[in-house]
Each structure stands twice: as C-alpha cells, then as structure tokens.
Design a protein around this motif. Structure first.
Motif, mmCIF file in Angstrom:
data_model
loop_
_atom_site.group_PDB
_atom_site.id
_atom_site.type_symbol
_atom_site.label_atom_id
_atom_site.label_comp_id
_atom_site.label_asym_id
_atom_site.label_seq_id
_atom_site.Cartn_x
_atom_site.Cartn_y
_atom_site.Cartn_z
ATOM 1 N N LEU A 1 0.570 -1.382 -0.338
ATOM 2 C CA LEU A 1 -0.158 -0.086 -0.464
ATOM 3 C C LEU A 1 1.047 1.685 -0.043
ATOM 4 C CD1 LEU A 1 -2.633 1.564 0.620
ATOM 5 C CD2 LEU A 1 -2.438 1.016 2.864
ATOM 6 N N PHE A 2 1.790 0.991 0.572
ATOM 7 C CA PHE A 2 3.032 2.610 1.073
ATOM 8 C C PHE A 2 3.123 2.622 -0.532
ATOM 9 C CE2 PHE A 2 2.444 1.697 5.471
ATOM 10 C CZ PHE A 2 1.619 2.656 6.128
ATOM 11 N N MET A 3 3.319 1.380 -0.993
ATOM 12 C CA MET A 3 4.851 1.574 -2.189
ATOM 13 C C MET A 3 3.829 2.337 -3.262
ATOM 14 S SD MET A 3 7.614 -1.719 -3.057
ATOM 15 C CE MET A 3 6.216 -3.068 -2.259
ATOM 16 N N LYS A 4 2.231 1.465 -3.310
ATOM 17 C CA LYS A 4 1.545 2.218 -4.376
ATOM 18 C C LYS A 4 0.713 3.532 -3.684
ATOM 19 C CE LYS A 4 -2.354 0.493 -7.164
ATOM 20 N NZ LYS A 4 -2.013 -0.031 -8.243
ATOM 21 N N MET A 5 0.856 4.509 -2.591
ATOM 22 C CA MET A 5 1.346 5.441 -2.056
ATOM 23 C C MET A 5 2.827 6.738 -2.856
ATOM 24 S SD MET A 5 -0.711 5.374 1.989
ATOM 25 C CE MET A 5 -0.211 7.416 1.746
ATOM 26 N N GLY A 6 3.184 5.320 -2.526
ATOM 27 C CA GLY A 6 4.684 6.816 -3.004
ATOM 28 C C GLY A 6 4.724 6.233 -4.808
ATOM 29 N N LEU A 7 3.872 5.892 -5.554
ATOM 30 C CA LEU A 7 4.342 5.608 -6.444
ATOM 31 C C LEU A 7 2.864 6.985 -7.667
ATOM 32 C CD1 LEU A 7 3.992 1.696 -7.695
ATOM 33 C CD2 LEU A 7 6.170 3.420 -8.500
ATOM 34 N N PHE B 1 6.861 9.542 -6.637
ATOM 35 C CA PHE B 1 8.239 9.430 -7.313
ATOM 36 C C PHE B 1 8.458 8.792 -8.647
ATOM 37 C CE2 PHE B 1 8.570 9.638 -2.908
ATOM 38 C CZ PHE B 1 9.228 10.568 -2.466
ATOM 39 N N GLU B 2 8.706 8.283 -8.836
ATOM 40 C CA GLU B 2 9.169 7.581 -10.229
ATOM 41 C C GLU B 2 9.536 6.055 -9.397
ATOM 42 O OE1 GLU B 2 10.425 8.807 -14.117
ATOM 43 O OE2 GLU B 2 10.820 10.407 -12.908
ATOM 44 N N GLY B 3 9.646 4.688 -10.128
ATOM 45 C CA GLY B 3 10.327 3.604 -9.437
ATOM 46 C C GLY B 3 11.659 3.650 -8.923
ATOM 47 N N PHE B 4 12.216 4.107 -9.551
ATOM 48 C CA PHE B 4 14.104 4.423 -8.991
ATOM 49 C C PHE B 4 14.070 4.996 -7.573
ATOM 50 C CE2 PHE B 4 14.811 2.238 -13.226
ATOM 51 C CZ PHE B 4 14.982 0.832 -12.950
ATOM 52 N N ASN B 5 13.367 6.312 -8.225
ATOM 53 C CA ASN B 5 13.553 7.395 -7.167
ATOM 54 C C ASN B 5 13.166 6.261 -5.341
ATOM 55 O OD1 ASN B 5 13.052 10.860 -6.866
ATOM 56 N ND2 ASN B 5 13.901 9.279 -5.514
ATOM 57 N N LEU B 6 11.994 6.164 -5.976
ATOM 58 C CA LEU B 6 11.484 5.428 -4.480
ATOM 59 C C LEU B 6 11.967 4.749 -3.975
ATOM 60 C CD1 LEU B 6 8.424 4.915 -2.833
ATOM 61 C CD2 LEU B 6 7.484 3.185 -4.486
ATOM 62 N N THR C 1 7.930 -2.701 -6.931
ATOM 63 C CA THR C 1 7.586 -1.693 -6.998
ATOM 64 C C THR C 1 7.307 -1.280 -8.606
ATOM 65 O OG1 THR C 1 8.861 -0.724 -5.354
ATOM 66 C CG2 THR C 1 8.283 0.811 -6.899
ATOM 67 N N PHE C 2 7.437 -1.483 -10.030
ATOM 68 C CA PHE C 2 7.082 -1.341 -11.222
ATOM 69 C C PHE C 2 5.736 -1.472 -11.003
ATOM 70 C CE2 PHE C 2 11.448 0.968 -11.487
ATOM 71 C CZ PHE C 2 11.255 1.961 -12.473
ATOM 72 N N GLY C 3 5.458 -3.287 -10.890
ATOM 73 C CA GLY C 3 4.765 -3.852 -11.239
ATOM 74 C C GLY C 3 3.190 -3.602 -10.554
ATOM 75 N N LEU C 4 3.913 -2.794 -9.197
ATOM 76 C CA LEU C 4 2.462 -2.057 -9.140
ATOM 77 C C LEU C 4 1.581 -1.053 -9.563
ATOM 78 C CD1 LEU C 4 3.414 -2.261 -4.872
ATOM 79 C CD2 LEU C 4 1.186 -3.088 -6.212
ATOM 80 N N ASN C 5 2.494 -0.247 -10.644
ATOM 81 C CA ASN C 5 1.528 0.416 -11.328
ATOM 82 C C ASN C 5 0.749 -0.095 -12.007
ATOM 83 O OD1 ASN C 5 3.678 3.131 -11.367
ATOM 84 N ND2 ASN C 5 4.839 1.989 -11.875
#
Length: 314
Positions: free
Chosen positions: A35-41, A44-49, A95-99
């Motif tokens: 959930l937090f990764m989804k929020m962060g996206l 931020f872009e993936g590598f930055n996150l 992280t990219f998959g969660l997009n």
C-alpha cells in the motif's frame, strides 16, 4: 535472515509468545508495504522510490549497528553486494509492477516466492522437490490463473512483474541461506540495504529525475517504507527469530498477503472479484502445503516446517 532452529522445549512459552507477537507485527508492516509503495508511486518514479526507501533504512539500521559495520570484512561486503543487487531487482520489479496491478494481487503473487525456492533448487542444484511441493505448486498455479486471468485469458504486465519479483526473491533467499553460514547475518542484512539504495540512486539518475518528498503523503509513504517496513522490520525479524520456532515463523509470514489485502480494502477500498478471492485462497493454500511438512496425517499430530529459507526484507 535465517533464524536458528529451536525446539519447543528450549524456548520459554512467555518469550516465544512475545517473539511470535513481534513477528506478527513485522509481518503486518510488510503486508502494508504494498500500500505504501502504491502511495509513493503517486509522487515518485520507481527507482527514486527504491533509492529513498533503502537509503534511509540503511542509515537508520547502520547507525544502530555501526560497530558491526566497522568490523566488516571483504567477504561480508562481497556477499552484501550480491544480496543487495538481488534486493534491488526484487523491489524494482515489484515497485514498477504495482503501477499496473492491485495491492491485493501483488501481495498474494509475491508470496509465491516460497513455492519458487524449491523449484529453483531443483532446477539449478538438482535437489529433487518433495511431492508436497509439486502438489503445492499445482494448487498455486490454479490460484494464479483465477487471480490474474481476465476475460481474454491474459495476464497484465504488472502481475508478470510481481511474479518475476517473487522469482528474484526466491533466488535471494537461496543465496542468503548460503551466505549467512559464513558471515555475520545482521551486518550482511544492513549492507544489502545500502547496496539496494545505491543501485536505486544510480538508476534514478540515469533514467529519472530523482527528488526528495515534497508532500505529506510522499513523506508518509517513504518513512513508513524505510522505518517500519525495512529498518524495524529487519531488526524485529532478527530479534524475534531467535526466540521462536521455524514452524511458527513460516505460518506467521504466510499472513503477509492477507494483511496486504486487508490494508488495501480498508484504506483504498480495493475489492477483488469473487474468482480473485478464490484464487488468493488457493495461492495461500499452495504456499502452505509447499512450506510445511506434516509428520503424520492424523489430526492433532505435530508437524514441522521444511524451511528452505526465510524472508529478509519487504
């Protein structure tokens, strides 16, 4: 990292209960990470996150265990570099998959790493998988089909990336199991955080425009991922696994996708279709069957876990 094997008689009931509760909290944190990764996206872009998450986690964990890092030798650094690179691959794909997929899908699909471990051991080390593993894989594959296939019988790119991340993570579990027999596991775990963070920063500068959080939501997602899901998650796991059994550890860890789906429902109203929930249950069932070794088929008999490796970080 890998915990020591303890018999039930060697662990005090109160101490084990506290350790199990700590492991449950860690698993809850890891379940919330999707959930937090989804929020962060959103910010931020993936590598930055990835760079921010593991960079901050490394600073926090390194500050706490700095004496261990000072005593690090080249072998530990080399092993940490390999594990950190694998961790970067794991978290980048997830992280990219969660997009492109849901939080619930990601949680259940990533739990397949437990199933992939014995499959990779069989493929690369010629270690024949047990029948229960083959059976568990079959059930999990049916679950994947129900969870991910759409009306056109295709899987979206996000689900593919999460499954790839689970394969990378299974590889990391195998390497971790090998490496921790020769070096200090806590130092190794902290070092891989730093390596993953550096890789994230390098790729962010190459392909993105890295930046620090600029909104409250962005800061919440980054600090939750860094502090709760990585730094505290790692330290809590390392401490708790010294005082509980592998069986309890594996069973509690299997709750991670359940927490992921629960948080997704509570905070963003994410609901799976009926066949999705059936698929999720089948994936969990397949994971549990592959993970546990039942000594006796009779109800009420004790069973022991067949541990191929343990989780490192989420």
């Amino acid at each position: 990292m890998n915990g020591n094997n303890f018999s039930r008689n060697s662990i005090g009931s109160d101490t084990q209960l506290k350790a199990n509760f700590m492991m449950l909290i860690v698993t809850m944190f890891w379940g919330s990470s999707y959930l937090f990764m989804k929020m962060g996206l959103d910010s931020f872009e993936g590598f930055n996150l990835v760079a921010l998450r593991f960079g901050i986690a490394f600073i926090l964990a390194g500050a706490l265990f700095y004496k261990r890092l000072i005593q690090m030798n080249f072998k530990t650094f080399f092993y940490g570099f390999i594990l950190g690179t694998l961790l970067f691959l794991v978290m980048s794909t997830v992280t990219f998959g969660l997009n492109f997929t849901s939080v619930s899908n990601a949680g259940f699909l990533f739990s397949l790493s437990v199933v992939f471990v014995p499959m990779l051991l069989a493929l690369f080390f010629k270690i024949k998988p047990e029948k229960k593993v083959i059976f568990g894989v079959g059930i999990a594959l049916l679950g994947i089909a129900l969870l991910t296939l759409n009306h056109h019988l295709t899987i979206n790119s996000g689900d593919y990336l999460i499954i790839l991340g689970a394969i990378f993570y299974a590889t990391q579990i195998i390497f971790t199991d090998k490496f921790t027999k020769n070096v200090d596991s806590i130092t190794l775990g902290i070092l891989q955080l730093g390596v993953a963070g550096v890789w994230g920063l390098v790729f962010s500068f190459l392909f993105e425009e890295p930046h620090l959080p600029s909104t409250t939501e962005a800061w919440v997602s980054i600090m939750a991922l860094s502090v709760l899901c990585s730094a505290i998650g790692f330290i809590g796991q390392a401490v708790a696994q010294k005082h509980t059994t592998p069986t309890h550890t594996g069973l509690i860890f299997s709750l991670e996708p359940v927490f992921a789906a629960l948080f997704a429902f509570l905070f963003i109203g994410e609901i799976l279709p009926a066949k999705g929930y059936v698929g999720a249950i089948l994936i969990m069932l397949g994971v549990l069957i592959a993970q546990f070794k039942f000594k006796k088929p009779l109800l009420g008999k004790k069973f022991n876990q067949s541990v191929e490796g343990s989780k490192v970080l989420h």
